[in-house]
Structures are given as structure tokens and as C-alpha cells.
Design an enzyme around this catalytic site. Structure first.
Site, short mmCIF file in Angstrom:
data_model
loop_
_atom_site.label_atom_id
_atom_site.label_comp_id
_atom_site.label_asym_id
_atom_site.label_seq_id
_atom_site.Cartn_x
_atom_site.Cartn_y
_atom_site.Cartn_z
N ASN A 110 83.35 14.62 37.37
CA ASN A 110 83.02 16.03 37.07
C ASN A 110 82.70 15.92 35.44
O ASN A 110 83.50 15.33 34.84
CB ASN A 110 83.54 17.12 37.42
CG ASN A 110 83.83 17.24 38.77
OD1 ASN A 110 82.92 16.62 39.54
ND2 ASN A 110 84.79 17.84 39.41
N ASP A 112 82.13 19.30 33.73
CA ASP A 112 82.41 20.52 33.47
C ASP A 112 83.46 20.79 32.83
O ASP A 112 83.36 22.23 32.30
CB ASP A 112 82.22 21.42 34.94
CG ASP A 112 83.23 20.87 35.87
OD1 ASP A 112 84.45 20.68 35.77
OD2 ASP A 112 82.92 20.73 36.93
N HIS A 127 82.54 10.12 34.03
CA HIS A 127 80.97 10.49 34.08
C HIS A 127 80.78 11.29 32.82
O HIS A 127 79.73 11.56 32.70
CB HIS A 127 80.47 11.21 35.13
CG HIS A 127 80.26 10.30 36.64
ND1 HIS A 127 80.17 10.55 37.79
CD2 HIS A 127 80.39 8.78 36.61
CE1 HIS A 127 80.28 9.61 38.66
NE2 HIS A 127 80.27 8.41 37.98
N CYS A 138 73.05 9.67 13.64
CA CYS A 138 74.07 9.76 12.66
C CYS A 138 75.66 9.68 13.47
O CYS A 138 76.58 9.62 12.85
CB CYS A 138 73.97 10.90 11.80
SG CYS A 138 74.61 12.47 12.22
N CYS A 160 70.94 17.89 15.51
CA CYS A 160 72.24 17.57 14.70
C CYS A 160 71.99 18.49 13.82
O CYS A 160 71.19 18.59 12.71
CB CYS A 160 72.03 16.30 14.53
SG CYS A 160 73.34 15.78 13.55
N GLY A 200 87.90 16.39 46.82
CA GLY A 200 86.54 17.03 46.46
C GLY A 200 85.60 15.90 46.21
O GLY A 200 84.68 16.19 45.57
N SER A 202 83.18 12.92 48.09
CA SER A 202 82.71 11.98 49.26
C SER A 202 82.93 10.51 49.02
O SER A 202 82.45 9.61 49.98
CB SER A 202 81.36 12.59 49.65
OG SER A 202 81.57 13.95 49.80
ZN ZN Z 1 72.82 13.33 13.33
#
Ligand code: ZN
Length: 258
Positions: A110, A112, A127, A138, A160, A200, A202
Site C-alpha cells: 500500500n 497510503d 510499492h 534536482c 518543486c 488483505g 490476494s
Molecule cells: Zn527541483
């Protein structure tokens, strides 16, 4: 918490015994642990997020580079869902088990940040994460929180603060490699653990789906809690085909004797 079957009650006691008897237990979590928090699985074709678009096209490095408007339009509902979410009892119970010394690490698919928000400290985000953004020009890294309001409420694409380059969420997109150090660590601890708890997931997304097999082949116990069957259920000590937010708090209470 709702009712559970006598068979699940027996499974919970059995799972708690395995956890108490382990010395090096780790957890692998996937989208299913965050669905009770209201977060849609961004890789799943079954959710509304994908009804309009092809994920391989829009959630990709190519889209980010060449069609940023489309990419950020895809990202918006996902980021909104995470902003509105909170850890659920499954996240919180895993954090309690870590604090009590029963769980050494969490490998998560996840992005999150809910494990960290519920107090887990040793979390490997294979991930990547949506909680930070990085500049491709930069390499400045910034917190997503500082850009969320402008992005979600005013439609501004994050730039940025140092060089005005386009900021990329630190999530692994289609077409990108997994973060090398994190992935090597995840492979190593899967080999060394004496118990892996799958919660959780699969186990459909490679290469992460191969980690439980690696653990089992090195002699580890395996506990699986997932709404649907997985390819490795037959090798598990105990399988709960149920909601993680119902099962994990009960297992934690049994282990912690509260
Ligand atoms: Zn930058």
C-alpha cells in the site's frame, strides 16, 4: 465487531498460539487492509478508479512525463481518498503487536501511509508511498501534505519549491522498478522469518506475491487473512477468508491477553 463463526474462533486461538511461539514474525499487507478505511485498490480493475481509464497507460511513468494532466487527474481521487481516511482496527492491531514485540516488520504493497499513522515503525513500502513527492530535476523530496490543498482543492499540479520542476509522487508506477533497497530487504526478511502473516492481499501482483512462498520454503509458518482465496492457501497453517478488520483485532486480543 460483528459475529464470527465457531470455526473462525478456533482459528483465532490457533493463530495466536503460532504468533506467541514465533521469534521473528513479519506481516505482508495489501489493498484489502485499507479497504475498511475507504481506500480503493489503485491497481484493481474492479474498482471505480479504473472504470474510465486503462491503468497501464495512465498510472505509468510515461503518462507522468508526457501527459501530466491526465496523470494527475487519475491521481486526484486516490489522493482525496487517502486524505479522508484513517487507520482501521486491523492497522491499529498490527501496530499494537509490533509494540509488544510480536511483529518485527511489515512489508506493505500500500502507498497510503496508514501503517505508520497507526504507530507501526518498521514498515517496508515495496510499492512506494504517496506521502512524499520528489523532484525529477534536482531530487528534492517534499511532504505531500504541503501540496494537497493546492492540488485537490485548486487543481494545481505540484511543482518543486526549489527549481519549479514537476514533482512526482514517490509511488511506484507501472513501468518503474521497485525501490531496490526496500525490495532487497523485503526478500531477505521473508527468507529469515519464522512466521509470515498475509493480511488483505490476494497475492496477484508480482514480484511481491512470491514472498510468502519464499518464507514457506525456508520453513516459516503462514497465516492468511484475505476476503478471497490465494494461490498459497494450501500451504498455510491457518486461513481466514474474512475481513481483516474483523479478524486481526481478535487475534491481537488473544495474543496480548486483553
Ligand atoms: Zn527541483
Amino acid at each position: 465487531m460483528g459475529e464470527i463463526s465457531p470455526r473462525s474462533a478456533q482459528g483465532i486461538r490457533f493463530a495466536a498460539d503460532i504468533i506467541r511461539g514465533s521469534k521473528n514474525a513479519i506481516v505482508l499487507t495489501g489493498a484489502g487492509i485499507s479497504t475498511p478505511s475507504g481506500i480503493a485498490d489503485f491497481r484493481s480493475t474492479h474498482t471505480g478508479l479504473w472504470s474510465q481509464v486503462n491503468p497501464y497507460e495512465v498510472a505509468s511513468l510515461a503518462a507522468f512525463r508526457y501527459q501530466p494532466e491526465k496523470f494527475f487527474a487519475w491521481l486526484r481521487p486516490l489522493a482525496q481518498g487517502i486524505r479522508n481516511s484513517a487507520p482501521n482496527p486491523a492497522h491499529i492491531s498490527l501496530a499494537r503487536l509490533e509494540q509488544a514485540g510480536y511483529i518485527k516488520a511489515i512489508i506493505t504493497q500500500n502507498v497510503d501511509g496508514l501503517h505508520q499513522r497507526s504507530g507501526s515503525t518498521n514498515v517496508l513500502e515495496v510499492h512506494g508511498t504517496l506521502t512524499t513527492l520528489s523532484c525529477g530535476s534536482c531530487f528534492q523530496q517534499v511532504k505531500s501534505d504541503d501540496f494537497l490543498h493546492a492540488f485537490l482543492d485548486c487543481g494545481e499540479i505540484p511543482r518543486c519549491p526549489r527549481c519549479l520542476g514537476q514533482l512526482k509522487p514517490d509511488v511506484i508506477l507501472f513501468g518503474e522498478q521497485l525501490p531496490a533497497r526496500t525490495w532487497l530487504k523485503a526478500q531477505a526478511i521473508s527468507k529469515e522469518c519464522d512466521l509470515m502473516i498475509v493480511a488483505g492481499s490476494s497475492l496477484e501482483v508480482l514480484p511481491v506475491a512470491g514472498l510468502p512462498m519464499r518464507a514457506v520454503e525456508h520453513g516459516a509458518h503462514l497465516i492468511i487473512i484475505n476476503q478471497t482465496e490465494t494461490y498459497i492457501d494450501v500451504r498455510a497453517d491457518v486461513v481466514f477468508t474474512e475481513d481483516v478488520a474483523q479478524i486481526i483485532p481478535r487475534i491481537a486480543s488473544e495474543v496480548l491477553d486483553d
